[in-house]
Design a protein around this motif. Structure first.
Motif, PDB file in Angstrom:
ATOM      1  N   SER A 113       2.790   6.049  -2.948  1.00 41.62           N
ATOM      2  CA  SER A 113       3.895   6.850  -3.495  1.00 41.62           C
ATOM      3  C   SER A 113       3.801   6.969  -5.006  1.00 41.62           C
ATOM      4  O   SER A 113       4.012   8.049  -5.565  1.00 41.62           O
ATOM      5  N   SER A 114       3.468   5.875  -5.685  1.00 42.34           N
ATOM      6  CA  SER A 114       3.389   5.913  -7.143  1.00 42.34           C
ATOM      7  C   SER A 114       2.239   6.791  -7.608  1.00 42.34           C
ATOM      8  O   SER A 114       2.341   7.480  -8.627  1.00 42.34           O
ATOM      9  N   ALA A 128       0.824  -1.210   0.000  1.00 40.15           N
ATOM     10  CA  ALA A 128       0.000   0.000   0.000  1.00 40.15           C
ATOM     11  C   ALA A 128       0.857   1.259   0.000  1.00 40.15           C
ATOM     12  O   ALA A 128       0.503   2.264  -0.635  1.00 40.15           O
ATOM     13  N   ALA A 129       1.987   1.228   0.688  1.00 42.89           N
ATOM     14  CA  ALA A 129       2.890   2.387   0.692  1.00 42.89           C
ATOM     15  C   ALA A 129       3.435   2.640  -0.703  1.00 42.89           C
ATOM     16  O   ALA A 129       3.532   3.793  -1.155  1.00 42.89           O
ATOM     17  N   VAL A 188      -0.602   3.287   3.713  1.00 46.01           N
ATOM     18  CA  VAL A 188      -1.022   4.583   3.176  1.00 46.01           C
ATOM     19  C   VAL A 188      -0.576   5.707   4.099  1.00 46.01           C
ATOM     20  O   VAL A 188      -0.046   6.735   3.649  1.00 46.01           O
ATOM     21  N   LEU A 189      -0.782   5.521   5.399  1.00 49.11           N
ATOM     22  CA  LEU A 189      -0.379   6.537   6.384  1.00 49.11           C
ATOM     23  C   LEU A 189       1.127   6.784   6.329  1.00 49.11           C
ATOM     24  O   LEU A 189       1.587   7.935   6.347  1.00 49.11           O
ATOM     25  N   THR A 190       1.899   5.716   6.256  1.00 46.25           N
ATOM     26  CA  THR A 190       3.360   5.846   6.222  1.00 46.25           C
ATOM     27  C   THR A 190       3.822   6.602   4.986  1.00 46.25           C
ATOM     28  O   THR A 190       4.674   7.503   5.070  1.00 46.25           O
ATOM     29  N   ALA A 191       3.254   6.255   3.826  1.00 43.30           N
ATOM     30  CA  ALA A 191       3.684   6.901   2.591  1.00 43.30           C
ATOM     31  C   ALA A 191       3.294   8.372   2.539  1.00 43.30           C
ATOM     32  O   ALA A 191       3.975   9.168   1.884  1.00 43.30           O
TER      33      ALA A 191
END
Length: 297
Positions: free
Chosen positions: A81-82, A76-77, A165-168
């Motif tokens: 990012s992409s 998900a990260a 998602v949160l991390t990215a």
């Protein structure tokens, strides 16, 4: 990029974005590898078991949460990012960052469904083959408690994707998702391990993944750990919502008074669910009877 061709406003446009992100997640190689590993390891465990029936039924959801949930963080990260790289490469991005983040939350759908399939396969196998003699929980625990423990697997898989998602959103350096995976493991292990065998074991439930069953001990006994699994499942889902809101918070334009109130309400709900999980349900760890063949003279 196909994810940028959807309408920039309206419910239909958001739904289209969410469907695209869910499909991208379902095809993401890291996520698919995690799903395959989860079912392969489960199959190997069941094929090599020595007991009559399936042992450690309430521990096995950890396998799905580990392989599917942790790889979902990375997958998900990467998708998040992409998506942002593509949005920055065109003149008009599909809506605000917060709206794109909300669509990216749909990456949790394939992860949740994979975790749910893992738990359902486990239940079907247990029904067909029966459970090991020390699995007395199935005859004494209310069904809602058993199902709550089993459903922690898909909840953890969902949470893994949303953590990605949160991390990215907040961490843009290389290896951020791997760091998040390591941090998640460390917090989950060190946050509960010292409490598992104490009279206050229910307070371990503040961690994002807590175990309720220890598996086989040396003499074949098993330990059911204190706490309310139903309330803890609700706590896990509240953390999932907080992950989405935390990712959306990165967009300064989204921080309206209504949004701030929503974040506060969900955070308060999570605290209440944690308190209920820790203060209700069983307050003592319970051991099953030992297996005679494992008891040494």
């Amino acid at each position: 990029m196909s994810s940028l061709s959807v309408p920039a406003s309206g419910l239909a446009g958001h739904r289209a974005m969410a469907v695209i992100e869910a499909r991208r997640m379902a095809r993401q190689p890291v996520f698919l590898l995690g799903v395959v590993l989860a079912f392969v390891v489960l199959g190997l465990f069941l094929a090599t078991k020595k007991e009559e029936g399936v042992p450690d039924v309430l521990t096995l959801p950890l396998l799905g949460a580990f392989y599917i949930g942790l790889t979902s963080v990375i997958a998900a990260a990467r998708l998040t990012s992409s998506t942002e790289v593509a949005a920055e490469a065109v003149a008009t991005a599909p809506g605000t960052e917060a709206r794109r983040t909300l669509a990216l939350a749909a990456t949790g759908i394939p992860a949740f469904l994979a975790g749910l399939a893992f738990s359902l396969v486990l239940v079907v196998v247990a029904q067909v083959q029966g459970v090991a003699p020390q699995e007395w929980w199935f005859g004494t625990l209310p069904d809602w408690q058993v199902w709550s423990i089993l459903l922690m697997c898909p909840a953890a898989c969902l949470g893994g994707a949303l953590l990605g998602v949160l991390t990215a959103r907040w961490l843009r350096f290389r290896g951020a998702s791997a760091m998040a995976v390591v941090a998640l493991i460390v917090v989950s292990l060190l946050g509960q391990a010292p409490l598992l065998e104490t009279t206050s074991s229910e307070w371990r439930l503040w961690v994002p993944w807590a175990i309720f069953h220890t598996g086989d001990n040396a003499d074949g006994t098993q330990t059911l750990i204190a706490g309310n699994p139903g309330a803890y499942l609700g706590y896990m889902l509240a953390l999932c919502v907080l992950a989405v809101l935390g990712a959306m918070w990165h967009d300064r334009t989204a921080r309206t008074p209504r949004f701030r109130a929503l974040v506060a309400a969900v955070a308060a709900s999570a605290l209440v669910l944690f308190a209920v999980a820790a203060t209700t349900g069983s307050h003592d760890n319970r051991d099953s009877d030992p297996i005679p063949s494992r008891v040494t003279a």
